[in-house]
Scaffold this active site. Sequence first.
Site, PDB file in Angstrom:
ATOM      1  N   PHE A 114       4.069  -0.966  14.763  1.00 33.37           N
ATOM      2  CA  PHE A 114       2.866  -0.766  13.654  1.00 33.37           C
ATOM      3  C   PHE A 114       3.073  -1.659  12.461  1.00 33.37           C
ATOM      4  CE2 PHE A 114       6.219   2.551  13.612  1.00 33.37           C
ATOM      5  CZ  PHE A 114       6.884   2.469  12.465  1.00 33.37           C
ATOM      6  N   GLY A 172       0.638  -4.853  12.060  1.00 38.42           N
ATOM      7  CA  GLY A 172      -0.824  -4.521  11.093  1.00 38.42           C
ATOM      8  C   GLY A 172      -0.680  -3.465   9.861  1.00 38.42           C
ATOM      9  N   HIS A 173       0.664  -3.043   9.670  1.00 36.51           N
ATOM     10  CA  HIS A 173       0.613  -2.136   8.507  1.00 36.51           C
ATOM     11  C   HIS A 173       1.862  -2.596   7.506  1.00 36.51           C
ATOM     12  CE1 HIS A 173       0.888   1.702   6.213  1.00 36.51           C
ATOM     13  NE2 HIS A 173      -0.472   1.768   6.763  1.00 36.51           N
ATOM     14  N   PHE A 174       1.742  -3.303   6.574  1.00 38.45           N
ATOM     15  CA  PHE A 174       1.059  -4.282   6.405  1.00 38.45           C
ATOM     16  C   PHE A 174       1.698  -5.619   6.729  1.00 38.45           C
ATOM     17  CE2 PHE A 174      -0.208  -0.714   3.686  1.00 38.45           C
ATOM     18  CZ  PHE A 174      -1.471  -0.678   4.068  1.00 38.45           C
ATOM     19  N   VAL A 182       4.980  -1.588   5.639  1.00 39.88           N
ATOM     20  CA  VAL A 182       5.253  -0.207   5.053  1.00 39.88           C
ATOM     21  C   VAL A 182       4.846   0.790   6.415  1.00 39.88           C
ATOM     22  CG1 VAL A 182       4.422   1.616   3.463  1.00 39.88           C
ATOM     23  CG2 VAL A 182       4.614  -0.716   2.766  1.00 39.88           C
TER      24      VAL A 182
END
EC number: 4.2.1.59
Length: 157
Positions: A56, A59-61, A66
């Site tokens: 994750f 893409g986050h971020f 985070v």
Amino acid sequence: MGGAAGDEKDLSQLDIVGIMELIPHRYPMILVDRVVDIIPGDSCTGIKNVTINEGFFQGHFPRRPVMPGVMIVESMAQTAAILVVKTLGEDAKGKLVYFMTVDNARFRRPVTPGDSMRVHVKRLQQRRNVWKFSGQVKVDDVLVAEAEFAAMIMDDL
């Protein structure tokens, strides 16, 4: 934790192999690396070591990684599932623990790569096959997230 035959086992702790024997989650969705304390019928404390390798974070971020809040809550749910299975013992065979509700979720500080989350869940109530829990997640003894949630124990179809 794991060890050679004949070694005395601490039943209040589980390594990743022991966890995977209890719950069906696998990479990339397993979010508990170790259990450091479990009191069947009452509480469980798991550890999730957060690394930049988590999918994750792409893409986050990307510029400021985070951990998504829903993944933190999922780590609470998985820790609770471990508690349920250890509490039910043989009665847990052929059952799955399904998330039902999340209430009063609060995210107090971002969780980032390099953090070690200490995930503590406590059973609040049990009525038939529905269990309610409170959960707290801490990093370096600082509260980063908390929630109350419920799960239903159902047959694995």
